[in-house]
Design an enzyme around this catalytic site. Structure first.
Site, PDB file in Angstrom:
ATOM      1  N   CYS A   1       0.877  -1.181   0.084  1.00  0.00           N
ATOM      2  CA  CYS A   1      -0.108  -0.024   0.050  1.00  0.00           C
ATOM      3  C   CYS A   1       0.869   1.208   0.082  1.00  0.00           C
ATOM      4  CB  CYS A   1      -1.051   0.047   1.274  1.00  0.00           C
ATOM      5  SG  CYS A   1      -1.910   1.380   1.526  1.00  0.00           S
ATOM      6  N   LEU A   2       0.977   1.671  -1.192  1.00  0.00           N
ATOM      7  CA  LEU A   2       2.041   2.855  -1.308  1.00  0.00           C
ATOM      8  C   LEU A   2       1.216   3.791  -2.367  1.00  0.00           C
ATOM      9  CD1 LEU A   2       4.512   4.641  -0.193  1.00  0.00           C
ATOM     10  CD2 LEU A   2       5.546   3.103  -2.157  1.00  0.00           C
TER      11      LEU A   2
END
Lengths: 200, 184
Positions: free
Chosen positions: A93-94
């Protein structure tokens, strides 16, 4: 349009190889086996002064046809205990790998961003809710767990004997090592809860 | 907006860029998207260089969130400046299906005062001298010799006497007006 993606990957490959970070063996890029260069393997070292220090993390990188107008698809191949990375699938999750991607970013900046992510987790925007909860509520256990995972999966050299013993204990009961480790990590290393969890 | 641009080249950085050119071909003029030497080059308001086809495709990819690929400043098609080098032999290159590069904008130089249509030259054009100066305007008009208007009529002609009469009427009006001003 002679595929712009292939041209760019070739150039980026050179950029990573020539970069200072590669010289210090902090990041590394491998062309993989595929001939069209659309599937690559990246490697980052765990940043110092973090539970990931000393670890070597392998990343699967898939370049979409529309690269660089859309971000590369990256996930951790090496198992890791981190609030923003799924401990089960390695999904990341970036924001820059999603809507904050910009065409001027390169594989080098992506690898460096991931290294920075290891150094500064973002528990309020988690990928792995269990890890994020532990990070917030039991920071000490989180740190030890992440260190233990680094040693177990990423060739880290800092052992956490207490946790290793507990894993061995569950393995003695006939559970598979990785499953035992996951159950213990998810239950803050409470052996009873982990056993229950494994049996349910 | 460009002040927070990490890559906007300052004077010192420009100098290092110069050395980069000598060592690394013309890397300084690489498109930020395809990383190749920019063709049909355009530059954004935040100063980042792109091929027009590359930038156009980037803007098409996310039409509702148009940001600079380098510094994420807001950009748009209309705010890009094309760059025309001298040895541009590929000018006739039809840019395939892409819309043409935005045209260079040439604005007229600004007028520094004056209404060209009135022919007042460089002098300022003033509509009014204010109420107090009204009678002086009358006097002044009698001393305007060289402004192209017909001079006073010859003495003895009927026009001359009419003008004399009018002149006196206005003189009296002026005197009355000044008198009124003094009293009021």
């Amino acid at each position: 349009m002679a595929n712009i993606a292939v041209q760019r990957i070739k150039r980026e490959f050179k950029e990573v190889v020539k970069s200072d970070e590669a010289a210090k063996s902090m990041i590394h890029l491998d062309m993989g086996s595929s001939e069209n260069m659309m599937e690559l393997t990246g490697t980052i070292s765990g940043p110092p002064d973090t539970p990931y220090a000393g670890g070597t993390y392998i990343l699967d990188i898939r370049i979409p046809e529309t690269y660089p107008f859309n971000p590369p698809k990256v996930k951790f191949n090496t198992k890791i205990w981190h609030p923003n990375i799924s401990s089960a699938t390695g999904a990341i999750c970036l924001d820059i790998l999603k809507d904050q991607w910009a065409a001027a970013m390169t594989l080098r900046t992506v690898l460096l961003s991931l290294q920075a992510l290891l150094a500064s987790p973002e528990p309020d925007d988690p990928q792995d809710a269990v890890v994020a909860k532990q990070f917030k509520e039991n920071p000490d256990i989180f740190f030890q767990t992440a260190t233990h995972w680094t040693q177990a999966y990423a060739k880290g050299s800092t052992p956490v004997p207490e946790y290793s013993d507990k894993v061995t204990q569950l393995m003695g009961m006939g559970f598979e090592e990785h499953k035992a480790r996951v159950a213990l990590s998810n239950n803050n290393w409470n052996v009873e809860c982990a056993t229950e969890n494994l049996l349910s | 907006m460009s002040s927070d641009t990490p890559t906007s080249p300052g004077p010192t950085e420009g100098a290092t860029g110069g050395s980069e050119v000598s060592t690394d071909g013309n890397a300084f003029f690489e498109c930020n998207i395809c990383l190749d030497t920019a063709r049909d080059a355009v530059v954004s308001m935040c100063g980042h260089l792109f091929c027009w086809p590359c930038l156009h495709q980037w803007l098409e990819t996310r039409p509702n969130r148009q940001t600079c690929p380098v510094c994420k400043a807001g950009i748009s098609k209309d705010k890009c400046i094309p760059i025309y080098g001298r040895g541009a032999s590929d000018q006739q290159d039809p840019r395939e299906k892409l819309p043409p590069r935005p045209q260079g904008q040439r604005s007229e130089p600004e007028n520094n005062g004056g209404f060209p249509g009135f022919g007042f030259g460089d002098g300022g054009f003033q509509m009014s001298f204010g109420i107090g100066a009204f009678p002086f305007g009358i006097f002044a008009s009698t001393f305007n010799f060289n402004d192209g208007r017909p001079g006073p009529a010859q003495p003895g002609t009927p026009q001359h006497s009419e003008e004399q009469f009018l002149s006196k009427v206005f003189l009296w009006v002026a005197i009355l007006f000044m008198f009124w001003l003094l009293i009021a």
